[in-house]
Design a protein around this motif. Sequence first.
Motif, PDB file in Angstrom:
ATOM      1  N   ASN A  45       0.856  -1.176   0.000  1.00 42.81           N
ATOM      2  CA  ASN A  45       0.000   0.000   0.000  1.00 42.81           C
ATOM      3  C   ASN A  45       0.896   1.231   0.000  1.00 42.81           C
ATOM      4  N   VAL A  46       1.132   1.778  -1.181  1.00 45.35           N
ATOM      5  CA  VAL A  46       2.060   2.900  -1.305  1.00 45.35           C
ATOM      6  C   VAL A  46       1.553   4.103  -0.527  1.00 45.35           C
ATOM      7  N   LYS A  47       0.267   4.402  -0.675  1.00 45.10           N
ATOM      8  CA  LYS A  47      -0.295   5.600  -0.049  1.00 45.10           C
ATOM      9  C   LYS A  47      -0.202   5.527   1.464  1.00 45.10           C
ATOM     10  N   GLU A  48      -0.491   4.371   2.026  1.00 42.11           N
ATOM     11  CA  GLU A  48      -0.453   4.238   3.487  1.00 42.11           C
ATOM     12  C   GLU A  48       0.972   4.368   4.010  1.00 42.11           C
ATOM     13  N   ARG A  49       1.936   3.737   3.344  1.00 45.20           N
ATOM     14  CA  ARG A  49       3.317   3.803   3.816  1.00 45.20           C
ATOM     15  C   ARG A  49       3.870   5.217   3.679  1.00 45.20           C
ATOM     16  N   ALA A  50       3.588   5.870   2.553  1.00 43.19           N
ATOM     17  CA  ALA A  50       4.059   7.250   2.369  1.00 43.19           C
ATOM     18  C   ALA A  50       3.418   8.176   3.394  1.00 43.19           C
ATOM     19  N   SER A  51       2.140   7.959   3.711  1.00 46.43           N
ATOM     20  CA  SER A  51       1.463   8.792   4.713  1.00 46.43           C
ATOM     21  C   SER A  51       2.131   8.653   6.072  1.00 46.43           C
ATOM     22  N   ASN A  52       2.520   7.450   6.429  1.00 45.01           N
ATOM     23  CA  ASN A  52       3.193   7.240   7.716  1.00 45.01           C
ATOM     24  C   ASN A  52       4.534   7.978   7.769  1.00 45.01           C
ATOM     25  N   ILE A  53       5.287   7.942   6.679  1.00 50.71           N
ATOM     26  CA  ILE A  53       6.597   8.601   6.665  1.00 50.71           C
ATOM     27  C   ILE A  53       6.433  10.116   6.735  1.00 50.71           C
ATOM     28  N   VAL A  54       5.514  10.666   5.946  1.00 52.43           N
ATOM     29  CA  VAL A  54       5.300  12.115   5.965  1.00 52.43           C
ATOM     30  C   VAL A  54       4.781  12.555   7.329  1.00 52.43           C
ATOM     31  N   GLY A  55       3.849  11.781   7.915  1.00 53.71           N
ATOM     32  CA  GLY A  55       3.320  12.122   9.229  1.00 53.71           C
ATOM     33  C   GLY A  55       4.381  12.076  10.315  1.00 53.71           C
ATOM     34  N   ALA A  56       5.291  11.108  10.246  1.00 48.41           N
ATOM     35  CA  ALA A  56       6.361  11.023  11.235  1.00 48.41           C
ATOM     36  C   ALA A  56       7.311  12.214  11.119  1.00 48.41           C
TER      37      ALA A  56
END
Length: 231
Positions: A143-154
Amino acid sequence: MDMILTMLGGRSMSGLLKTGTAILTVLLVVPALLRLFVVTVDEGWAAIRTRNGKPIIRNRLQRRPARDGGAVGEVVVLHPGTHGTFPLFYWYRLVDVRCRATDLPVREMTGASGRQHRVHASFEWRPIPSGRDLRVFELDVVNVKERASNIVGAALRDIVRGLDAPELPHNDELSAFVLAACSEEVRRACGVDVVRVMITGDALTDGYLLAGALRESDRVSAGVAALHAIN
């Protein structure tokens, strides 16, 4: 009339038909056949070459190196434009590389001074049309969107936690900080390019306002105003 009938009959007519057929073949049939071996990829898309559903990996350098030909070990990718293919286009799978936006959930964060903020944010991203990145995008990331969201949020959380100011920086400045902090990791882990991070809102949390009102209990008017701000 006799001369016209003579030209249309016999060998003259046969030669005329052969000449016309040859001209039509050159003008119509040959270009139609060549179109079977030419593919045009629209802007905003890339085509990853596959065989039996598996990407084809480049195993040698091209005889005539192209500007975007790719290195050995990368997936064979067609960039937007017209390309020669063999035998047909069903050997290629189109990948959408257009830009899209993802909203992050509302986050309540605490700065270095203990001040609490409620932050709304989103980011724009797109798959990168290169062999290595498309291989990561297609094969490794569930899930590209979910993983990228976690990195940006962190990255956003770490930056806000290190701020000692009573207010967050301007949205454009904070967005630039977050983009610089997470873009390389998102590309390496997800195979996508973060185009822009947008901080769309910032407000003090209800808990922080209530705590401030209690601390200012000796100043009734200020406390009442803070409690009204919660509602």
